[in-house]
Design a protein around this motif. Sequence first.
Motif, PDB file in Angstrom:
ATOM      1  N   THR A 165       0.827  -1.205   0.000  1.00  0.00           N
ATOM      2  CA  THR A 165       0.000   0.000   0.000  1.00  0.00           C
ATOM      3  C   THR A 165       0.862   1.257   0.000  1.00  0.00           C
ATOM      4  OG1 THR A 165      -1.729  -1.178   1.216  1.00  0.00           O
ATOM      5  CG2 THR A 165      -1.821   1.230   1.232  1.00  0.00           C
ATOM      6  N   ALA A 166       1.941   1.245   0.803  1.00  0.00           N
ATOM      7  CA  ALA A 166       2.837   2.404   0.871  1.00  0.00           C
ATOM      8  C   ALA A 166       3.505   2.669  -0.471  1.00  0.00           C
ATOM      9  CB  ALA A 166       3.891   2.186   1.954  1.00  0.00           C
ATOM     10  N   VAL A 167       3.920   1.604  -1.154  1.00  0.00           N
ATOM     11  CA  VAL A 167       4.534   1.767  -2.479  1.00  0.00           C
ATOM     12  C   VAL A 167       3.526   2.342  -3.466  1.00  0.00           C
ATOM     13  CG1 VAL A 167       5.531   0.527  -4.437  1.00  0.00           C
ATOM     14  CG2 VAL A 167       6.261  -0.019  -2.116  1.00  0.00           C
ATOM     15  N   ILE A 168       2.287   1.858  -3.426  1.00  0.00           N
ATOM     16  CA  ILE A 168       1.245   2.372  -4.332  1.00  0.00           C
ATOM     17  C   ILE A 168       0.998   3.859  -4.074  1.00  0.00           C
ATOM     18  CG2 ILE A 168      -1.208   2.234  -4.908  1.00  0.00           C
ATOM     19  CD1 ILE A 168      -1.031  -0.792  -4.410  1.00  0.00           C
ATOM     20  N   ILE A 169       0.914   4.237  -2.799  1.00  0.00           N
ATOM     21  CA  ILE A 169       0.708   5.648  -2.457  1.00  0.00           C
ATOM     22  C   ILE A 169       1.863   6.504  -2.972  1.00  0.00           C
ATOM     23  CG2 ILE A 169       0.568   7.278  -0.531  1.00  0.00           C
ATOM     24  CD1 ILE A 169      -0.884   5.094   1.049  1.00  0.00           C
ATOM     25  N   THR A 170       3.089   6.000  -2.808  1.00  0.00           N
ATOM     26  CA  THR A 170       4.271   6.749  -3.265  1.00  0.00           C
ATOM     27  C   THR A 170       4.281   6.912  -4.776  1.00  0.00           C
ATOM     28  OG1 THR A 170       5.526   5.878  -1.380  1.00  0.00           O
ATOM     29  CG2 THR A 170       6.793   6.819  -3.207  1.00  0.00           C
ATOM     30  N   VAL A 171       3.977   5.827  -5.492  1.00  0.00           N
ATOM     31  CA  VAL A 171       3.945   5.894  -6.962  1.00  0.00           C
ATOM     32  C   VAL A 171       2.870   6.862  -7.433  1.00  0.00           C
ATOM     33  CG1 VAL A 171       3.463   4.565  -9.047  1.00  0.00           C
ATOM     34  CG2 VAL A 171       4.917   3.590  -7.266  1.00  0.00           C
ATOM     35  N   GLN A 172       1.720   6.862  -6.768  1.00  0.00           N
ATOM     36  CA  GLN A 172       0.649   7.785  -7.143  1.00  0.00           C
ATOM     37  C   GLN A 172       1.040   9.242  -6.885  1.00  0.00           C
ATOM     38  OE1 GLN A 172      -2.571   6.265  -4.777  1.00  0.00           O
ATOM     39  NE2 GLN A 172      -3.189   4.726  -6.300  1.00  0.00           N
ATOM     40  N   ALA A 173       1.880   9.461  -5.879  1.00  0.00           N
ATOM     41  CA  ALA A 173       2.280  10.833  -5.546  1.00  0.00           C
ATOM     42  C   ALA A 173       3.418  11.346  -6.423  1.00  0.00           C
ATOM     43  CB  ALA A 173       2.700  10.906  -4.078  1.00  0.00           C
ATOM     44  N   LEU A 174       4.151  10.451  -7.064  1.00  0.00           N
ATOM     45  CA  LEU A 174       5.324  10.871  -7.848  1.00  0.00           C
ATOM     46  C   LEU A 174       4.991  11.844  -8.978  1.00  0.00           C
ATOM     47  CD1 LEU A 174       7.586   7.688  -8.079  1.00  0.00           C
ATOM     48  CD2 LEU A 174       8.069   9.835  -6.915  1.00  0.00           C
ATOM     49  N   PRO A 175       3.932  11.637  -9.793  1.00  0.00           N
ATOM     50  CA  PRO A 175       3.641  12.602 -10.868  1.00  0.00           C
ATOM     51  C   PRO A 175       3.425  14.028 -10.359  1.00  0.00           C
ATOM     52  CG  PRO A 175       2.394  10.581 -11.216  1.00  0.00           C
ATOM     53  CD  PRO A 175       3.010  10.480  -9.864  1.00  0.00           C
ATOM     54  N   ILE A 176       2.718  14.160  -9.237  1.00  0.00           N
ATOM     55  CA  ILE A 176       2.502  15.497  -8.675  1.00  0.00           C
ATOM     56  C   ILE A 176       3.817  16.063  -8.147  1.00  0.00           C
ATOM     57  CG2 ILE A 176       1.333  16.774  -6.831  1.00  0.00           C
ATOM     58  CD1 ILE A 176      -1.035  14.961  -7.154  1.00  0.00           C
ATOM     59  N   ALA A 177       4.650  15.209  -7.542  1.00  0.00           N
ATOM     60  CA  ALA A 177       5.949  15.668  -7.043  1.00  0.00           C
ATOM     61  C   ALA A 177       6.826  16.161  -8.180  1.00  0.00           C
ATOM     62  CB  ALA A 177       6.641  14.531  -6.283  1.00  0.00           C
ATOM     63  N   ILE A 549       2.695  29.594 -12.766  1.00  0.00           N
ATOM     64  CA  ILE A 549       1.700  29.141 -11.788  1.00  0.00           C
ATOM     65  C   ILE A 549       0.469  28.576 -12.490  1.00  0.00           C
ATOM     66  CG2 ILE A 549       0.137  29.917  -9.971  1.00  0.00           C
ATOM     67  CD1 ILE A 549       2.318  31.856  -9.091  1.00  0.00           C
ATOM     68  N   TYR A 550       0.030  29.238 -13.579  1.00  0.00           N
ATOM     69  CA  TYR A 550      -1.110  28.714 -14.349  1.00  0.00           C
ATOM     70  C   TYR A 550      -0.819  27.311 -14.865  1.00  0.00           C
ATOM     71  CZ  TYR A 550      -3.411  33.291 -14.321  1.00  0.00           C
ATOM     72  OH  TYR A 550      -4.036  34.447 -13.940  1.00  0.00           O
ATOM     73  N   TRP A 551       0.364  27.129 -15.414  1.00  0.00           N
ATOM     74  CA  TRP A 551       0.757  25.816 -15.926  1.00  0.00           C
ATOM     75  C   TRP A 551       0.804  24.789 -14.784  1.00  0.00           C
ATOM     76  CZ3 TRP A 551       1.743  23.200 -20.379  1.00  0.00           C
ATOM     77  CH2 TRP A 551       1.668  23.936 -21.565  1.00  0.00           C
ATOM     78  N   MET A 552       1.352  25.191 -13.648  1.00  0.00           N
ATOM     79  CA  MET A 552       1.458  24.274 -12.519  1.00  0.00           C
ATOM     80  C   MET A 552       0.075  23.824 -12.063  1.00  0.00           C
ATOM     81  SD  MET A 552       3.317  24.895  -8.843  1.00  0.00           S
ATOM     82  CE  MET A 552       2.171  26.224  -8.436  1.00  0.00           C
ATOM     83  N   ILE A 553      -0.872  24.771 -11.946  1.00  0.00           N
ATOM     84  CA  ILE A 553      -2.236  24.424 -11.528  1.00  0.00           C
ATOM     85  C   ILE A 553      -2.892  23.495 -12.549  1.00  0.00           C
ATOM     86  CG2 ILE A 553      -4.539  25.361 -11.098  1.00  0.00           C
ATOM     87  CD1 ILE A 553      -3.186  27.866  -9.978  1.00  0.00           C
ATOM     88  N   ALA A 554      -2.702  23.796 -13.835  1.00  0.00           N
ATOM     89  CA  ALA A 554      -3.318  22.982 -14.888  1.00  0.00           C
ATOM     90  C   ALA A 554      -2.754  21.563 -14.894  1.00  0.00           C
ATOM     91  CB  ALA A 554      -3.110  23.648 -16.245  1.00  0.00           C
ATOM     92  N   VAL A 555      -1.447  21.438 -14.756  1.00  0.00           N
ATOM     93  CA  VAL A 555      -0.823  20.110 -14.787  1.00  0.00           C
ATOM     94  C   VAL A 555      -1.241  19.295 -13.571  1.00  0.00           C
ATOM     95  CG1 VAL A 555       1.378  18.885 -14.656  1.00  0.00           C
ATOM     96  CG2 VAL A 555       1.140  20.847 -16.191  1.00  0.00           C
ATOM     97  N   SER A 558      -4.788  18.163 -13.907  1.00  0.00           N
ATOM     98  CA  SER A 558      -4.908  17.055 -14.864  1.00  0.00           C
ATOM     99  C   SER A 558      -4.470  15.737 -14.235  1.00  0.00           C
ATOM    100  CB  SER A 558      -4.070  17.353 -16.109  1.00  0.00           C
ATOM    101  OG  SER A 558      -4.489  18.548 -16.733  1.00  0.00           O
ATOM    102  N   ILE A 559      -3.348  15.767 -13.522  1.00  0.00           N
ATOM    103  CA  ILE A 559      -2.862  14.550 -12.867  1.00  0.00           C
ATOM    104  C   ILE A 559      -3.865  14.070 -11.826  1.00  0.00           C
ATOM    105  CG2 ILE A 559      -1.049  13.613 -11.386  1.00  0.00           C
ATOM    106  CD1 ILE A 559       0.905  15.536 -12.750  1.00  0.00           C
ATOM    107  N   THR A 560      -4.421  15.015 -11.062  1.00  0.00           N
ATOM    108  CA  THR A 560      -5.414  14.655 -10.037  1.00  0.00           C
ATOM    109  C   THR A 560      -6.652  14.035 -10.667  1.00  0.00           C
ATOM    110  OG1 THR A 560      -4.615  16.496  -8.667  1.00  0.00           O
ATOM    111  CG2 THR A 560      -6.764  15.542  -8.113  1.00  0.00           C
ATOM    112  N   ALA A 561      -7.091  14.596 -11.801  1.00  0.00           N
ATOM    113  CA  ALA A 561      -8.267  14.056 -12.483  1.00  0.00           C
ATOM    114  C   ALA A 561      -8.018  12.628 -12.954  1.00  0.00           C
ATOM    115  CB  ALA A 561      -8.637  14.953 -13.667  1.00  0.00           C
ATOM    116  N   VAL A 562      -6.830  12.382 -13.503  1.00  0.00           N
ATOM    117  CA  VAL A 562      -6.497  11.033 -13.967  1.00  0.00           C
ATOM    118  C   VAL A 562      -6.470  10.057 -12.792  1.00  0.00           C
ATOM    119  CG1 VAL A 562      -4.690   9.619 -15.009  1.00  0.00           C
ATOM    120  CG2 VAL A 562      -5.252  11.844 -16.001  1.00  0.00           C
ATOM    121  N   LEU A 563      -5.858  10.475 -11.671  1.00  0.00           N
ATOM    122  CA  LEU A 563      -5.795   9.606 -10.502  1.00  0.00           C
ATOM    123  C   LEU A 563      -7.195   9.329  -9.945  1.00  0.00           C
ATOM    124  CD1 LEU A 563      -2.666  11.014  -8.617  1.00  0.00           C
ATOM    125  CD2 LEU A 563      -2.853   8.856  -9.831  1.00  0.00           C
ATOM    126  N   CYS A 564      -8.030  10.375  -9.916  1.00  0.00           N
ATOM    127  CA  CYS A 564      -9.402  10.185  -9.423  1.00  0.00           C
ATOM    128  C   CYS A 564     -10.172   9.204 -10.299  1.00  0.00           C
ATOM    129  CB  CYS A 564     -10.127  11.533  -9.367  1.00  0.00           C
ATOM    130  SG  CYS A 564      -9.532  12.625  -8.051  1.00  0.00           S
TER     131      CYS A 564
END
Length: 653
Positions: A165-177, A549-555, A558-564
């Motif tokens: 579970t911890a590895v899955i959480i970390t992998v999911q967080a990597l794109p945002i990081a 900042i606009y680009w950061m919010i948009a990216v 988008s990543i959050t939408a894909v994860l959701c």
Amino acid sequence: MVKNPKPMKPELDKNILIFLLSAIGLIVFPHVYHIPLTVFGFFCLLLSWRFIGIWKQNWLPGKLVILLLTVCGIAVLYSQHQGLFGRDAGTHLFITALGLKLLEIKKERDLYLISYLAFIVAASQFLYEQSILMAAYILLVCCVLLATLVCINSRTAQTLAALKTAVIITVQALPIAVALFVLFPRVEAPKWMLFNDRHQARTGLSDSMEPGSISDLGESFERVFRVKFAGAVPPPGQRYWRGPVLSYTDGKRWTQAAFQKPLVKPVVTGAPYQYTLLMEPQDKNWIFALDMPQGFSAPLTQNAAYQLVTSENPDKRAEYKVTSYADYNTGPISPSEYKAATQLPGEPSDKIKQLVGQLHGFDSAPDDFINRLLKHFRVEDFHYTLTPPVMEENPVESFLFKTRYGFCSHYASAFVYLMRVAHIPARVVTGYQGGELNKVGDFLEIRQADAHAWAEVWLENRGWVRVDPTAAIAPERIEREINVDRQFAYGIATANNYLPGPAYNWLKQARQLWSNVDYNWQRWVINYDNKSQSNFLSSFGINDIKTMIYWMIAVIASITAVLCWFLLYQKPKSADKVLLIYNRFCTKLAKHGLVRNAGEGVKDFAERVKIKLPEQAADIDRLTDVFIRLRYGRIATGEDLQQLKTLVGLFKV
């Protein structure tokens, strides 16, 4: 009203504590190279004590002993005299506090506090080392630490499932990081917030030179800088990386001249070499550029001796773009420069004068005398060695007439001294020569073993001309990709000599491959500052903070939408064994009109069924309790699963 923290079950204490303490041990272990042994030993004592307390709880210290240990910890920290601020003082404090807090674990909140403190200690490792291997190691141990939090919150002692579970959480967080790393505005810390710990000495070139001083670096494999060329890489014979220029001597020690003169820009010809320098952290603000550097920008400047220096903090890794020309003419010499370049500590000895006279230093052109002196080094019984004999008194005369064994500093200082006796302006230049070509990444690596000293002679209509007397006696020292000592370190013994063999070639290729990975990691990740970010994002049309900042919010959106979508709208997985068995029980009841409603709880459904089937209430309660224990409980065994199968199989309506 705030509720008291709920204590953990005894069965879970042991498993979680072993998991947590192991993770903390892995996190602190790399600090053994960075913190004093007293601090590290004190922490290991506390960690070991807490490990023993898992099985011997009565051995754990009481409040008075913990108070005494805290006083001891303060004394250990005070004994290091690191002050209140800075990298080392903060790291020592956090590690000591973490060790002391381990002895106070009583409630779940203590586990949370220790976990968060351990994350800070893990992050402090990057203040000392930022290699890709260390990043992977810290990511791994942080996953283990995150798994302990998963265990606490999921009420389960199954560590492998928690790790997954911890590895899955970390992998999911990597794109945002990654998105935050690339797009978040990088702000340099103000200088008043920089607490530099400079008590750790670094080896390297000095601003002075004595016999044997450079030879001390000849066996060091420590990296100084790396160079990436935009075009062709210069041959080994032209790889002279200019450092401090030494003009004054007392007969033994050479230092930089005290005078300052206006810098006369050399006249350069021929094709330039354009390259990017990646300097490693160092004590001095010197930048070692290829002779002769002419194209550079702030924060680089050039001093009177054509050496590049930087106004930035040299204690951190930095990248610079430089253009150099191999063909140049520095022009005329000023009176003050001539005086400094012909200075002698006293009247030369008769032996020195006789040698200069024999080589026609007083009555021939400077070029002729230079050639005769180089031939003298080459023909006579002179030797190049990394371990020259000690020459305390009159080192130049001892080298020329007695030992005749020397390193590059001996040849350069003796050559310059003889030039000055013949009234020819000359000076010693120190720096690095050569560098190993990494064929995987097509860049040069310059290490302390490449430290070198050569001479510069001023000649009419040519200006300062480089002359390397070491090349006359040991041309292999100049015309090589990797020096003899490195071949000894990585070579294979064959016959009577140490020569590169198949194992050496394999190790060299593997080392160069890894060095290329590390080089790109340092350039594009570690050295990704506000300047690098601006240059990188401008290629995508992002030129201001507002757009960034606009680009950061948009990216991130988008990543959050894909994860959701991935988490919420994926196809339902097949039910697990426990649920499948319970569904068979529900199917039996549904055949008699007892259908479980959508969203109806297991206990609520059982109570409704017992009203219709009161004679089977005991069996329904047993079956429901086992299912809840398997499905939601903290502790479950294979016997429970078998019991559920049996109860469902025997249940009759």
